[in-house]
Each structure stands twice: as C-alpha cells, then as structure tokens.
Scaffold this active site. Structure first.
Site, PDB file in Angstrom:
ATOM      1  N   TYR A 160      28.091  25.343  44.582  1.00  0.00           N
ATOM      2  CA  TYR A 160      27.057  25.506  43.665  1.00  0.00           C
ATOM      3  C   TYR A 160      26.576  24.642  42.760  1.00  0.00           C
ATOM      4  O   TYR A 160      27.170  24.825  41.810  1.00  0.00           O
ATOM      5  CB  TYR A 160      28.194  27.558  43.120  1.00  0.00           C
ATOM      6  CG  TYR A 160      26.785  27.278  41.714  1.00  0.00           C
ATOM      7  CD1 TYR A 160      25.584  28.288  42.055  1.00  0.00           C
ATOM      8  CD2 TYR A 160      27.285  27.195  40.382  1.00  0.00           C
ATOM      9  CE1 TYR A 160      25.029  28.665  41.345  1.00  0.00           C
ATOM     10  CE2 TYR A 160      26.636  27.484  39.578  1.00  0.00           C
ATOM     11  CZ  TYR A 160      25.251  28.269  39.243  1.00  0.00           C
ATOM     12  OH  TYR A 160      24.741  28.412  39.248  1.00  0.00           O
ATOM     13  N   HIS A 217      31.204  31.313  39.718  1.00  0.00           N
ATOM     14  CA  HIS A 217      30.185  31.702  40.867  1.00  0.00           C
ATOM     15  C   HIS A 217      31.039  32.835  41.507  1.00  0.00           C
ATOM     16  O   HIS A 217      30.814  32.180  42.759  1.00  0.00           O
ATOM     17  CB  HIS A 217      29.077  30.606  41.668  1.00  0.00           C
ATOM     18  CG  HIS A 217      27.954  31.469  41.479  1.00  0.00           C
ATOM     19  ND1 HIS A 217      27.822  31.725  42.758  1.00  0.00           N
ATOM     20  CD2 HIS A 217      26.517  30.867  40.428  1.00  0.00           C
ATOM     21  CE1 HIS A 217      25.809  31.745  42.323  1.00  0.00           C
ATOM     22  NE2 HIS A 217      25.600  31.630  41.343  1.00  0.00           N
TER      23      HIS A 217
HETATM   24  C1  GCO Z   1      23.728  31.064  36.488  1.00  0.00           C
HETATM   25  C2  GCO Z   1      23.496  31.476  37.468  1.00  0.00           C
HETATM   26  C3  GCO Z   1      21.905  31.539  38.771  1.00  0.00           C
HETATM   27  C4  GCO Z   1      22.651  32.216  40.302  1.00  0.00           C
HETATM   28  C5  GCO Z   1      20.742  32.275  40.912  1.00  0.00           C
HETATM   29  C6  GCO Z   1      21.019  33.311  41.600  1.00  0.00           C
HETATM   30  O1  GCO Z   1      25.128  31.021  35.904  1.00  0.00           O
HETATM   31  O2  GCO Z   1      22.557  30.624  35.623  1.00  0.00           O
HETATM   32  O3  GCO Z   1      24.922  31.938  38.445  1.00  0.00           O
HETATM   33  O4  GCO Z   1      22.465  30.156  38.983  1.00  0.00           O
HETATM   34  O5  GCO Z   1      23.203  31.368  41.335  1.00  0.00           O
HETATM   35  O6  GCO Z   1      20.404  33.397  39.763  1.00  0.00           O
HETATM   36  O7  GCO Z   1      19.516  34.759  42.269  1.00  0.00           O
HETATM   37 MG    MG Z   2      26.009  32.267  36.951  1.00  0.00          MG
END
Ligand code: GCO
Ligand code: MG
Length: 408
Positions: A160, A217
């Site tokens: 992520y 995440h």
């Molecule tokens: C964050 C989030 C996002 C999500 C996204 C999914 O903390 O900004 O975790 O990066 O992954 O909003 O659509």
């Molecule tokens: Mg997030």
C-alpha cells in the site's frame, strides 16, 4: 425558495470526481462531492435516477429534513454508495445556505476556533533512504506532520502506497488499468520485523518535533496490531492508522490494553452507527470519517460532537480521491471543531484541478487556511469539466504468499 434542477458530472484531471450542482429559483447554486473512489458511477446513478427527481421542488434551506427524507426514506439504510450520494446533496445544501447568509460555512457552525488547520502529507519510498528524501521534501515545504510508508525488504510486491521501484511514484490509490484489479502480495512477518525499526530511524533522523503518522491499511490481526502498537511506542507516533479492520470492534480493546500508541480509524465508515461504540468506549484517538461517504456535513458534525465528549480528535480522510469541494466542507469543519486534530490533505493543486474548482482556500507551511467566501468557497467550471471523461479504475487486491485473499 425551491430547487429547480441538479446535474451530476463524472470526471476530472487524473481522478473521476463526482460533482453535483444543485440549482435554485433564486439563482444561487450549491456544489457537492459524491466521489467514491473506484465506484464513481454508482453514487452518480443513485443521484440521477432516484435522488434528483425527488429534490426538484424541495426548499434547499430544509437541509436536515431533506437528509432524513433520503436516509430514512431509502428503507435500506447506509452503505458507501448511498451515503456518498446523500453527502453530496447535503454539502450542496449547506453551500446554498452559506451563500444565502453571505457567510463562510464555518461561521454557521460556530465560528473560527483557529486560523489555520494542520494538514499532513504522504511521504513514501521504495526503501528507507527514498522515504527519508520524501520526508525531507515535505519538511522543506513547512509540513509539521507527515505520513510515512516505505517498501519492506523481501516483500514479494510493493504494498500500500509504496512505489515498486526506487525513485518511482507510489502513492496511487487507483489503478486506471481498468476494472480488473492488480494483485499485491503481503507478508505480515516481514512487515512486523522491519517496520518498527524503520519508523524508529525516521524519528532518529528528523528529531522529536516532527509528527509522524503511519497507515497499516487494515493488514494486521488484532493481536499483531497490539504487538506492533507496543513495539512502536518509543517512536512516539502522532497516530497509527487502521492497524486492523474495524469490523470486530471489541477486538480493538486488545490494542488499547497493550499500548498507548494513538489509534486513528474510520475512513471506511459510513455513519455514526459505525463508530459510536469505538468513540464511547474510547478505543480510538482520532476519527477518520469523511464528509462524502459518511453522508455529508449534517451527520459528520454530530460525529465530531460525540467524539469531543470522549477526547477523540478529528483526522478527516483526505485521500486524493476527494475533490476540492468535500475538502472545503471538511476545512470549514476543521476551522470550527473544538476537537480538531489534523487533516489529511492531498488534493494536488495542479493547474487543471484549480481551473475546474477555483477557490481562494490556500495551503501554506503545512497549514490549511479557509477562505472567507460565502458557503463552501469553491466554484465549479462546467466547461473545464467537459474536458474529462470517466476512466474505469480499481483498488488493488491483496493476497498472502499461499494465495489467501487478504485486506487491501
Ligand atoms: C488514506 C487511505 C487511502 C485509501 C483510499 C482508498 O489513508 O489516505 O488509506 O489511501 O487507500 O482512500 O480509496
Ligand atoms: Mg488510510
């Protein structure tokens, strides 16, 4: 006063923003954002097929009753698609109300509690040295708070918000390669061994004042999350985000019982019913709700008030999928909220985005300064919007090495 019409636009520079414009018989219009990342056409269809035909003829000043009409009237309550659609309507009605009053929205909420609201940016790197460079870049721009993510040695794929290769751009949350997702492979043991030390190095490198945030995440089990939160205590994180999915909320007690690391959760929540127990039991420190898919300003303001009673601060979601319209709605709440914490802010001020959503709001030195224009203080250039079309995209999916499906 009556609503005479409403239009929905899907598209934008590098993002499928879902923009709602509500027109009235007094020439005043209101704007709302219904962007639900990677599912953008669905709130748009809900608005077009069901909600807008009912809105016509309603009095836009009755925003509370209109919210209740749609929420209760749906019978099947909640869910991100419906709440994003209601959220856009609610924002647009508050925008109209502010324009009618000739006041910026924060005045209607109770006025300014602060001049600027602290924001955080996303620093990322394929490895730790890359991450350090990225953090340095934001500190040089005056940011006091940075979310840090980096690649993990031996992890089968980038995970992520991390670029696949050194020097790459990794903060994508949408893969515009179509509706079939790409796959990430995740290894919890490698993450658990590497990341606490990496975070400690970031702290060591940048000193005690930098506010360091980290987003897990949803990748850990509750026991692992407790172990991780305990291990990173010496780093003094500003927050640890989504350490474990918040579906089984009682499991979050495990984290609380084992550590004092501040916990931030809520970006996937759609209503007060998703977070009232977490708040009342004081299992979180920051509520990450968003005015889009939590149904607009009306319900989010109630969540902020409940949070305030339980020492929970705001930390609204502000991933790049939000348009400047919902970010402005959140900025007005941030200016007012007595329990404001921090704001994630990633709407990239590109010339294309600024041309589509002109405003006088500004970011300086890692702070967001809200403009004093009436309403939300953001406009929408329909001509600019016609330059963009919907592009299908998707979130990646995550599997473990043996193929088991995991949490993105
Ligand atoms: C964050 C989030 C996002 C999500 C996204 C999914 O903390 O900004 O975790 O990066 O992954 O909003 O659509
Ligand atoms: Mg997030």
């Amino acid at each position: 006063m009556k609503i005479t019409g409403a239009k929905v636009y899907v598209g934008g520079p590098g993002k499928n923003y879902v923009t709602l414009k509500i027109m009235t018989d007094q020439g005043i219009y209101g704007l709302g954002d219904a962007t639900l990342n990677n599912r953008e056409t669905l709130p748009a269809a809900y608005l077009q097929d069901y909600l807008i035909p009912n809105l016509i003829g309603m009095d836009p000043r009755t925003s509370e009753d209109i919210w209740q009409f749609f929420y209760r009237g749906a019978y099947f309550r909640g869910g991100p698609i419906a709440m994003a659609a209601f959220g856009a309507i609610d924002m647009a009605l508050w925008d109209i109300k502010g324009k009618l009053a000739g006041m910026p929205l924060y005045q209607l909420f109770g006025g300014k509690s602060r001049d600027g609201a602290m924001v955080y940016a996303h620093a990322t790197g394929a490895d730790l040295p890359d991450l350090m460079e990225s953090v340095t870049h934001y500190i040089e721009q005056g940011y006091q708070a940075v979310r840090v993510q980096c690649g993990i040695p031996g992890m089968p794929t980038a995970s992520y918000a991390v670029p696949a290769a050194k020097g790459g751009k990794g903060d994508f949350i949408t893969d515009f390669g179509g509706i079939r997702p790409k796959t990430e492979i995740w290894d919890t043991d490698k993450y658990m061994r590497y990341m606490p030390n990496a975070l400690a190095e970031v702290r060591q490198c940048f000193g005690p004042d930098l506010k360091i945030l980290h987003d897990v995440h949803h990748r850990l089990l509750p026991r692992e999350a407790a172990e991780f939160a305990k291990a990173v205590e010496p780093v003094g994180l500003y927050w640890l985000e989504d350490p474990t999915p918040a579906e089984n909320q009682d499991a979050l007690r495990l984290i609380r019982h084992h550590s004092t690391t501040p916990i931030a959760i809520g970006e996937v929540f759609n209503s007060i019913w998703d977070c009232n127990k977490l708040i009342e039991n004081e299992l979180i420190d920051f509520i990450r709700i968003a005015v889009t898919y939590a149904g607009g300003i009306t319900p989010v303001k109630r969540i902020v008030d409940l949070a305030g009673m339980h020492h929970v601060k705001t930390g609204f979601h502000g991933a790049p999928s939000h348009s400047p319209i919902s970010m402005a709605a959140q900025a007005h709440l941030n200016t007012w909220a007595p329990n404001f914490g921090i704001q994630e802010y990633l709407v990239l001020g590109t010339p294309e985005c600024d041309a589509m959503f002109p405003s006088e709001h500004r970011i300086q030195g890692g702070m967001f300064f809200v403009s004093d224009a009436p309403g939300l203080g953001v406009d929408f250039d329909e001509h600019e919007a016609t330059k963009y079309e919907y592009v299908p995209g998707s979130h990646p999916i995550v599997r473990l090495k043996d193929g088991t499906l995991w949490n993105y």
